[in-house]
Design a protein around this motif. Structure first.
Motif, PDB file in Angstrom:
ATOM      1  N   GLY A 199     -16.086 110.678 -96.967  1.00  0.00           N
ATOM      2  CA  GLY A 199     -15.949 111.295 -95.554  1.00  0.00           C
ATOM      3  C   GLY A 199     -17.290 112.102 -95.501  1.00  0.00           C
ATOM      4  O   GLY A 199     -18.296 112.144 -96.262  1.00  0.00           O
ATOM      5  N   THR A 200     -17.548 112.633 -94.334  1.00  0.00           N
ATOM      6  CA  THR A 200     -18.627 113.365 -93.792  1.00  0.00           C
ATOM      7  C   THR A 200     -18.398 115.067 -94.100  1.00  0.00           C
ATOM      8  O   THR A 200     -17.239 115.444 -93.759  1.00  0.00           O
ATOM      9  CB  THR A 200     -19.083 113.178 -92.293  1.00  0.00           C
ATOM     10  OG1 THR A 200     -19.210 111.979 -92.126  1.00  0.00           O
ATOM     11  CG2 THR A 200     -20.213 114.109 -91.927  1.00  0.00           C
ATOM     12  N   VAL A 201     -19.185 115.665 -94.997  1.00  0.00           N
ATOM     13  CA  VAL A 201     -18.760 116.947 -95.181  1.00  0.00           C
ATOM     14  C   VAL A 201     -19.239 117.916 -94.101  1.00  0.00           C
ATOM     15  O   VAL A 201     -20.069 117.767 -93.494  1.00  0.00           O
ATOM     16  CB  VAL A 201     -20.006 117.627 -96.354  1.00  0.00           C
ATOM     17  CG1 VAL A 201     -19.409 119.055 -96.818  1.00  0.00           C
ATOM     18  CG2 VAL A 201     -19.538 116.724 -97.737  1.00  0.00           C
ATOM     19  N   TYR A 202     -17.846 118.417 -93.588  1.00  0.00           N
ATOM     20  CA  TYR A 202     -18.072 119.546 -92.344  1.00  0.00           C
ATOM     21  C   TYR A 202     -18.805 120.649 -92.617  1.00  0.00           C
ATOM     22  O   TYR A 202     -19.461 121.282 -91.804  1.00  0.00           O
ATOM     23  CB  TYR A 202     -16.716 119.660 -91.696  1.00  0.00           C
ATOM     24  CG  TYR A 202     -16.114 118.599 -90.735  1.00  0.00           C
ATOM     25  CD1 TYR A 202     -16.584 117.201 -90.735  1.00  0.00           C
ATOM     26  CD2 TYR A 202     -15.198 119.012 -89.948  1.00  0.00           C
ATOM     27  CE1 TYR A 202     -15.915 116.348 -89.877  1.00  0.00           C
ATOM     28  CE2 TYR A 202     -14.766 118.140 -88.877  1.00  0.00           C
ATOM     29  CZ  TYR A 202     -15.222 116.869 -88.714  1.00  0.00           C
ATOM     30  OH  TYR A 202     -14.785 116.039 -88.003  1.00  0.00           O
ATOM     31  N   GLU A 203     -18.394 121.237 -93.595  1.00  0.00           N
ATOM     32  CA  GLU A 203     -18.898 122.469 -93.908  1.00  0.00           C
ATOM     33  C   GLU A 203     -18.865 123.001 -95.667  1.00  0.00           C
ATOM     34  O   GLU A 203     -18.131 122.264 -96.419  1.00  0.00           O
ATOM     35  CB  GLU A 203     -18.129 123.660 -93.435  1.00  0.00           C
ATOM     36  CG  GLU A 203     -16.703 123.701 -93.416  1.00  0.00           C
ATOM     37  CD  GLU A 203     -16.049 124.584 -92.342  1.00  0.00           C
ATOM     38  OE1 GLU A 203     -16.559 125.665 -92.324  1.00  0.00           O
ATOM     39  OE2 GLU A 203     -15.135 124.167 -91.946  1.00  0.00           O
ATOM     40  N   GLY A 204     -19.817 123.750 -95.847  1.00  0.00           N
ATOM     41  CA  GLY A 204     -19.845 124.035 -97.373  1.00  0.00           C
ATOM     42  C   GLY A 204     -20.465 123.084 -98.124  1.00  0.00           C
ATOM     43  O   GLY A 204     -21.163 122.102 -97.778  1.00  0.00           O
ATOM     44  N   ARG A 237     -22.830 112.297 -95.904  1.00  0.00           N
ATOM     45  CA  ARG A 237     -21.933 111.469 -96.273  1.00  0.00           C
ATOM     46  C   ARG A 237     -21.689 111.598 -97.840  1.00  0.00           C
ATOM     47  O   ARG A 237     -22.556 111.462 -98.723  1.00  0.00           O
ATOM     48  CB  ARG A 237     -22.069 109.987 -95.886  1.00  0.00           C
ATOM     49  CG  ARG A 237     -22.092 109.841 -94.450  1.00  0.00           C
ATOM     50  CD  ARG A 237     -20.683 109.820 -93.840  1.00  0.00           C
ATOM     51  NE  ARG A 237     -19.899 108.877 -94.641  1.00  0.00           N
ATOM     52  CZ  ARG A 237     -18.526 108.810 -94.293  1.00  0.00           C
ATOM     53  NH1 ARG A 237     -17.955 109.623 -93.534  1.00  0.00           N
ATOM     54  NH2 ARG A 237     -17.528 107.894 -94.990  1.00  0.00           N
ATOM     55  N   ALA A 238     -20.406 111.713 -98.165  1.00  0.00           N
ATOM     56  CA  ALA A 238     -20.022 111.781 -99.402  1.00  0.00           C
ATOM     57  C   ALA A 238     -18.999 110.885-100.063  1.00  0.00           C
ATOM     58  O   ALA A 238     -17.898 110.736 -99.347  1.00  0.00           O
ATOM     59  CB  ALA A 238     -19.837 113.258-100.282  1.00  0.00           C
ATOM     60  N   ALA A 239     -18.836 110.497-101.372  1.00  0.00           N
ATOM     61  CA  ALA A 239     -17.922 109.857-102.059  1.00  0.00           C
ATOM     62  C   ALA A 239     -17.609 110.583-103.140  1.00  0.00           C
ATOM     63  O   ALA A 239     -18.284 111.002-103.916  1.00  0.00           O
ATOM     64  CB  ALA A 239     -18.335 108.347-102.483  1.00  0.00           C
ATOM     65  N   LEU A 240     -16.209 110.996-103.418  1.00  0.00           N
ATOM     66  CA  LEU A 240     -15.959 111.723-104.515  1.00  0.00           C
ATOM     67  C   LEU A 240     -14.635 111.302-105.232  1.00  0.00           C
ATOM     68  O   LEU A 240     -13.823 110.734-104.744  1.00  0.00           O
ATOM     69  CB  LEU A 240     -15.270 113.211-103.874  1.00  0.00           C
ATOM     70  CG  LEU A 240     -16.375 114.150-103.256  1.00  0.00           C
ATOM     71  CD1 LEU A 240     -16.705 113.859-101.943  1.00  0.00           C
ATOM     72  CD2 LEU A 240     -15.848 115.394-103.284  1.00  0.00           C
ATOM     73  N   ASN A 241     -15.104 110.880-106.596  1.00  0.00           N
ATOM     74  CA  ASN A 241     -14.231 110.724-107.326  1.00  0.00           C
ATOM     75  C   ASN A 241     -13.346 111.715-108.157  1.00  0.00           C
ATOM     76  O   ASN A 241     -13.634 112.572-108.471  1.00  0.00           O
ATOM     77  CB  ASN A 241     -14.796 109.971-108.823  1.00  0.00           C
ATOM     78  CG  ASN A 241     -14.137 109.347-109.889  1.00  0.00           C
ATOM     79  OD1 ASN A 241     -14.546 109.209-110.994  1.00  0.00           O
ATOM     80  ND2 ASN A 241     -12.938 108.697-109.411  1.00  0.00           N
ATOM     81  N   LEU A 242     -12.020 111.685-107.731  1.00  0.00           N
ATOM     82  CA  LEU A 242     -11.034 112.708-108.122  1.00  0.00           C
ATOM     83  C   LEU A 242     -10.141 112.540-109.160  1.00  0.00           C
ATOM     84  O   LEU A 242     -10.054 111.158-109.455  1.00  0.00           O
ATOM     85  CB  LEU A 242     -10.163 113.042-106.952  1.00  0.00           C
ATOM     86  CG  LEU A 242     -10.847 112.934-105.461  1.00  0.00           C
ATOM     87  CD1 LEU A 242      -9.644 113.187-104.521  1.00  0.00           C
ATOM     88  CD2 LEU A 242     -11.756 114.173-105.635  1.00  0.00           C
ATOM     89  N   SER A 243      -9.825 113.320-109.766  1.00  0.00           N
ATOM     90  CA  SER A 243      -8.728 113.368-110.663  1.00  0.00           C
ATOM     91  C   SER A 243      -7.312 114.218-110.478  1.00  0.00           C
ATOM     92  O   SER A 243      -7.705 115.224-109.832  1.00  0.00           O
ATOM     93  CB  SER A 243      -9.201 113.653-112.323  1.00  0.00           C
ATOM     94  OG  SER A 243      -9.671 114.904-112.431  1.00  0.00           O
ATOM     95  N   GLY A 244      -6.540 114.130-110.937  1.00  0.00           N
ATOM     96  CA  GLY A 244      -5.234 114.895-110.388  1.00  0.00           C
ATOM     97  C   GLY A 244      -4.698 114.389-108.917  1.00  0.00           C
ATOM     98  O   GLY A 244      -5.315 113.625-108.551  1.00  0.00           O
ATOM     99  N   GLY A 245      -3.754 115.233-108.811  1.00  0.00           N
ATOM    100  CA  GLY A 245      -2.950 114.959-107.276  1.00  0.00           C
ATOM    101  C   GLY A 245      -2.223 113.452-107.379  1.00  0.00           C
ATOM    102  O   GLY A 245      -1.963 113.129-108.361  1.00  0.00           O
ATOM    103  N   SER A 246      -1.773 113.445-106.232  1.00  0.00           N
ATOM    104  CA  SER A 246      -0.786 112.213-105.925  1.00  0.00           C
ATOM    105  C   SER A 246      -1.329 111.250-104.810  1.00  0.00           C
ATOM    106  O   SER A 246      -1.120 111.405-103.701  1.00  0.00           O
ATOM    107  CB  SER A 246       0.348 112.783-105.327  1.00  0.00           C
ATOM    108  OG  SER A 246       1.351 111.947-104.845  1.00  0.00           O
TER     109      SER A 246
END
Length: 629
Positions: free
Chosen positions: A201-206, A243-252
């Motif tokens: 996604g596109t980082v909106y803020e932070g 624009r960022a792609a984030l590899n995640l661990s955890g969650g559903s």
């Protein structure tokens, strides 16, 4: 050197050359799907890196131009800083040009370039007609000031001038804030073999870094960032505007979809009732009736809901600044100031758009008062918004107050500092609340105590636990305990034996029955060690029986009487006299017989009297003997 990050949106009618223009500017073909290649149309938003200078780093979002992919178009342009509105020279302004133009206007895009592609296909006369077409489209809008560039993406004619124009426009453009909480609406979810789930996604803020703990809402799904990429390049962090792609661990992962949002924990909240200001164009027919079904778009989310009006029963096109509310079928993440689009589901067409006033709306009454309330929320300063939120909610932590007001960190902190300095708000135990709330709660509580004292003049006050429970309905328990302590310090109230009362209040006989109640006590004193039961004495004076328990408790609490047994009370003066008389006629210890001889009273009253002395610490019983203490 500080690098600034921006996102450029590419919008316009299908086949007007957006993807080809993106490739001409960036060198990247954003049509990557097999279906896109086969049909030669853009279906999903495509993204390309487009670094302009060492200081300005941009990404291009190429959105679909086909009317069937409006949802994808809106998701693509959400979060852009500059738009390139593409119009083909050989066709001019087309239906999707107009719809994209309207959507961009509703989203508040104020920086951009109108790019006329395929310009090598037209002559000077046609060029003038295209310019007239553009002038008619953009008249009286922010787009009327946009520069117009004629280019050809195949021959590269005008491309360098366009790049320079974009660089000049972004040179003075404000960047998105990388301070404070992180927020990134998700527009793409996929799995990489051996790596796991990736969201993009596109980082909106932070700003986000590898190893950060985040959540995905709706659902409060806890995740950790394993790895980050920006345009397929591994990076340590990603900031607002990238624009960022984030590899995640955890969650559903199975529950996630486009429209979910990756967030810093404990900062943002989900909502399904949103106060909005709505403007409409003239690109749709008919009227929208009260509570009509609509599609609501903000960020990358698309949710069905109902449009609720407070000053009309139907909406006509070309209406401006309608203060209303949308009630959604599903919860989403949004905040004050976010832009949105509303579309009619059938026939599918864009109704309008605008700005979120309050992401946590309430049920309001129909009428001008509600319109004034919403208008005040919209036009109010940060200080007024903080005050309004606190007056509505009672008391809030700093985290929850930030969530509900939706201000940037600096604006929020400045508002809080000013309000504290003006004593317009207060803070106790980490909770903020408005001074008006304090005044109201304090006034209500004092009135409640006054009423209680009037109705129960013989009682010491309201049990403290009950007082805390009552005030909990107004404020957080931590605030309540802090307030009670403050009110005690300032002598507004007092607490005696865990009973809360007004500081100047002392329990006493009610004026109406004072004389008769005094006569009951006098009669009790006359009867000395052999009194009648108190209830009989009370009734003999024709006193209301409902006052009896309070009267009895009052005599005991104020030390005017002691309980012998059941409803039999002994006046304190009779008790003290008997104690002294017994002490004077006995030695260090005595038996029941010796006590009976000394006091000359029946065993019926003597035994309870002696037990009462034990209870009150005058004597200690040792088998058949009592010893004086």
């Amino acid at each position: 050197m500080t690098v600034r990050y921006y996102t450029i949106g590419m919008a316009g009618h299908i086949d007007h050359g957006k993807t080809t223009l993106t490739k001409a500017l960036s060198g990247v073909d954003t049509d990557t799907l097999k279906e896109e290649k086969e049909r030669k149309i853009t279906i999903e938003p495509g993204f390309a890196p487009f670094p302009l200078t060492d200081e300005i780093n941009t990404s291009i979002v190429d959105v679909p131009g086909h009317e069937k992919f409006i949802r994808q178009m809106i998701a693509g342009v959400a979060g852009i800083d500059l738009v390139l509105l593409v119009i083909a020279a050989d066709e001019g302004v087309m239906p999707q040009t107009r719809e994209h133009f309207e959507i961009l206007s509703y989203l508040g895009i104020e920086t951009g370039v109108i790019v006329v592609t395929k310009s090598d296909l037209i002559d000077e006369e046609m060029r003038l007609l295209v310019e007239e077409d553009i002038g008619e489209l953009t008249r009286s809008t922010a787009f009327a000031t946009f520069p117009v560039h004629f280019v050809d993406s195949i021959t590269m004619s005008g491309i360098d001038d366009l790049k320079n124009e974009i660089g000049q426009l972004l040179q003075g453009a404000q960047t998105r804030s990388s301070q404070g909480a992180f927020r990134m609406p998700i527009d793409h979810i996929f799995t990489v073999k051996g790596q796991g789930t990736v969201v993009r996604g596109t980082v909106y803020e932070g700003e986000v870094r590898a190893g950060d703990d985040l959540i995905i809402e709706p659902g409060n799904d806890k995740v950790k960032i394993r790895k980050l990429q920006v345009h397929k390049q591994d990076v340590n962090s990603a900031k607002a505007g990238q624009r960022a792609a984030l590899n995640l661990s955890g969650g559903s992962r199975t529950a996630w979809k486009r429209g979910h949002v990756l967030l810093s924990p404990h900062v943002f909240s989900t909502t399904d009732m949103i106060d909005i200001v709505l403007s409409t164009g003239n690109g749709w027919d008919g009227k929208i009736k009260q509570r009509a079904p609509v599609k609501f778009y903000t960020g990358t989310s698309e949710v069905m809901g109902k449009l609720v009006f407070f000053d009309r029963n139907e909406l006509e096109n070309n209406s401006h600044q309608i203060f209303c509310q949308v009630r959604l079928d599903e919860e989403i993440v949004t905040k004050r100031g976010d832009k949105y689009i509303i579309r009619r589901p059938s026939p599918e067409e864009t109704i309008g758009g605008g700005e979120v006033i309050d992401p946590n709306g309430s049920i309001y009454k129909f009428g001008t008062n509600t319109i004034e309330l919403l208008k005040g929320k919209y036009e109010g300063t940060p200080q007024e918004r903080v005050l309004h939120t606190l007056e509505k909610e009672g008391s809030l932590t700093e985290i929850d107050l930030k969530k509900l007001t939706g201000f940037e960190e600096q604006d929020f902190n400045e508002a809080i500092d000013q309000l504290l300095e003006l004593n317009s708000i207060h803070q106790i135990q980490g909770y903020y609340f408005a001074a008006l709330t304090l005044e109201r709660v304090q006034s209500e509580w004092i009135d409640r105590l006054k009423q209680f004292h009037e109705e129960n003049p013989l009682r010491q006050g309201i049990p403290k636990a009950e007082a805390v429970q009552y005030l909990k309905g107004k404020l957080h328990p931590k605030v309540v305990n802090g307030l009670i302590d403050q009110w005690i310090e300032t002598s507004i109230i007092s607490v005696t034996d865990q009973f809360v009362h007004l500081s100047d209040f002392k329990p006493d006989f009610p004026q109406k029955w004072s004389k008769k109640m005094s006569q009951v006590l006098e009669r009790l004193e006359e009867m000395k060690l052999e009194p009648d039961d108190l209830l009989s004495l009370f009734k003999s004076q024709q006193l209301p029986e409902e006052l009896y328990n309070d009267y009895k408790y009052h005599l005991i609490k104020t030390n005017q009487a002691v309980v012998l047994f059941d409803e039999v009370l002994l006046s304190k003066s009779a008790f003290d006299t008997a104690v002294e008389q017994l002490r004077s006629k006995t030695n260090g210890s005595f038996t029941v017989q010796e006590a009976k001889a000394a006091l000359d009273t029946s065993r019926k009253f003597l035994i309870p009297f002696l037990e009462c002395m034990d209870t009150n610490g005058y004597t200690i019983r040792d088998s058949n003997v009592r010893k004086w203490v």
